[in-house]
Design an enzyme around this catalytic site. Sequence first.
Site, PDB file in Angstrom:
ATOM      1  N   THR A  99       1.250   3.559   2.255  1.00 18.13           N
ATOM      2  CA  THR A  99       2.013   3.841   3.470  1.00 18.13           C
ATOM      3  C   THR A  99       3.206   2.886   3.560  1.00 18.13           C
ATOM      4  OG1 THR A  99      -0.149   4.288   4.440  1.00 18.13           O
ATOM      5  CG2 THR A  99       1.739   4.435   5.911  1.00 18.13           C
TER       6      THR A  99
ATOM      7  N   LYS B  43      -8.146  -4.440   6.985  1.00 16.55           N
ATOM      8  CA  LYS B  43      -7.130  -4.362   5.944  1.00 16.55           C
ATOM      9  C   LYS B  43      -7.697  -4.938   4.651  1.00 16.55           C
ATOM     10  CE  LYS B  43      -2.909  -5.440   6.527  1.00 16.55           C
ATOM     11  NZ  LYS B  43      -2.566  -4.305   5.651  1.00 16.55           N
TER      12      LYS B  43
ATOM     13  N   LYS C  34      -7.028   7.108  10.236  1.00 17.53           N
ATOM     14  CA  LYS C  34      -7.412   5.686  10.164  1.00 17.53           C
ATOM     15  C   LYS C  34      -7.834   5.141  11.531  1.00 17.53           C
ATOM     16  CE  LYS C  34      -5.712   4.783   5.814  1.00 17.53           C
ATOM     17  NZ  LYS C  34      -4.376   4.321   5.548  1.00 17.53           N
TER      18      LYS C  34
ATOM     19  N   GLY D 260      -7.686  -2.993   1.600  1.00 15.72           N
ATOM     20  CA  GLY D 260      -8.035  -1.964   0.618  1.00 15.72           C
ATOM     21  C   GLY D 260      -7.285  -2.164  -0.693  1.00 15.72           C
ATOM     22  N   GLY D 261      -6.062  -2.708  -0.578  1.00 13.29           N
ATOM     23  CA  GLY D 261      -5.264  -2.981  -1.778  1.00 13.29           C
ATOM     24  C   GLY D 261      -5.442  -4.405  -2.283  1.00 13.29           C
TER      25      GLY D 261
ATOM     26  N   GLY E 229       0.807  -1.216   0.000  1.00 14.18           N
ATOM     27  CA  GLY E 229       0.000   0.000   0.000  1.00 14.18           C
ATOM     28  C   GLY E 229       0.838   1.263   0.000  1.00 14.18           C
TER      29      GLY E 229
ATOM     30  N   GLU F 208      -1.177 -10.759   3.428  1.00 14.39           N
ATOM     31  CA  GLU F 208      -0.831  -9.912   4.581  1.00 14.39           C
ATOM     32  C   GLU F 208      -1.131 -10.632   5.894  1.00 14.39           C
ATOM     33  OE1 GLU F 208      -1.442  -5.473   2.666  1.00 14.39           O
ATOM     34  OE2 GLU F 208      -3.182  -6.495   3.467  1.00 14.39           O
TER      35      GLU F 208
ATOM     36  N   GLY G 125       0.507  -1.456   6.534  1.00 16.28           N
ATOM     37  CA  GLY G 125      -0.485  -0.395   6.691  1.00 16.28           C
ATOM     38  C   GLY G 125      -1.817  -0.964   7.146  1.00 16.28           C
TER      39      GLY G 125
HETATM   40  C1  5RP Z   1      -3.585  -3.624   1.312  1.00  6.92           C
HETATM   41  C2  5RP Z   1      -3.782  -3.062   2.673  1.00  6.92           C
HETATM   42  C3  5RP Z   1      -3.197  -1.737   2.964  1.00  6.92           C
HETATM   43  O1  5RP Z   1      -2.297  -1.849   4.021  1.00  6.92           O
HETATM   44  C4  5RP Z   1      -4.302  -0.794   3.336  1.00  6.92           C
HETATM   45  O2  5RP Z   1      -5.241  -0.773   2.274  1.00  6.92           O
HETATM   46  C5  5RP Z   1      -3.779   0.625   3.588  1.00  6.92           C
HETATM   47  O3  5RP Z   1      -3.332   1.160   2.393  1.00  6.92           O
HETATM   48  P1  5RP Z   1      -2.708   2.624   2.307  1.00  6.92           P
HETATM   49  O4  5RP Z   1      -1.451   2.606   3.085  1.00  6.92           O
HETATM   50  O5  5RP Z   1      -2.487   2.823   0.819  1.00  6.92           O
HETATM   51  O6  5RP Z   1      -3.725   3.591   2.864  1.00  6.92           O
HETATM   52  O7  5RP Z   1      -4.378  -3.657   3.536  1.00  6.92           O
HETATM   53  O8  5RP Z   1      -4.275  -4.831   1.158  1.00  6.92           O
END
Ligand code: 5RP
Length: 225
Positions: free
Chosen positions: A31, A96, A123, A98-99, A29, A105, A84
């Site tokens: 971060t 978790k 967050k 989002g990506g 991600g 993970e 992240g």
């Molecule tokens: C990916 C994740 C990421 O850690 C989460 O989506 C946070 O992303 P970002 O740092 O872009 O806000 O879980 O599967």
Amino acid sequence: MSKDREKQLAAEASLELVEDGMTLGLGTGSTAKFAILKLGEMVRKGLKVRAVPTSEWTHDLAQGQGIPLVDFSQVTRLDLTLDGADELDADLHLIKGGGGALFREKIVARASDRMVVFADAAKQVEHLGAFPLPVEVNPFGWQVAAEKIKALGATVKLREVNGNPFVSDNHGYILDCSFGVIKNPPALEDKISAITGVMETGLFIHICKMAYLGGKDGVVKLKPR
Ligand code: 5RP
């Protein structure tokens, strides 16, 4: 301070935990990218670590930074995973995925002695759930799993890219599940995990041991309450 700067401060601060000789899990991600870039600098200055990436994206980024990588098939225990999060609460339960990398993970985090997250301050939430919960499902019969998740009270949306289902590195589909306020994250995790066809949920329960949050006053470290 911009959100990106908050992410960068938090991600870079977490690298204080990294020591010579460690096997690290590297998250995915925007971060995590800040942490990987900084770790790359540290490796180029002589730090000796090896890392397991949690996605193909992270693999390519870390490899480009010269960070020694090890295949997960060669590792059953890691010292530390840095990643992240999309949301975190006071117990450091997380949402978790989002990506879309939640399966790798979670399996890497669970194989680690310690999982630590970094995030911008927004967050941190009182109750998880404003961010739709990603749930990875097997493509075969995903509709059945979706119906069962709906029966738990969620609005369920198949994640798509250009009109086609998003396919994870793990060859799963992602259902973005809006439950509203999640009052009992551990209980919800148990219910969703029990559905056949669910490969993994984006709820990380009692996995994260510390969080670095970047905000306007710098970085704050949180432990589970
Ligand atoms: C990916 C994740 C990421 O850690 C989460 O989506 C946070 O992303 P970002 O740092 O872009 O806000 O879980 O599967």
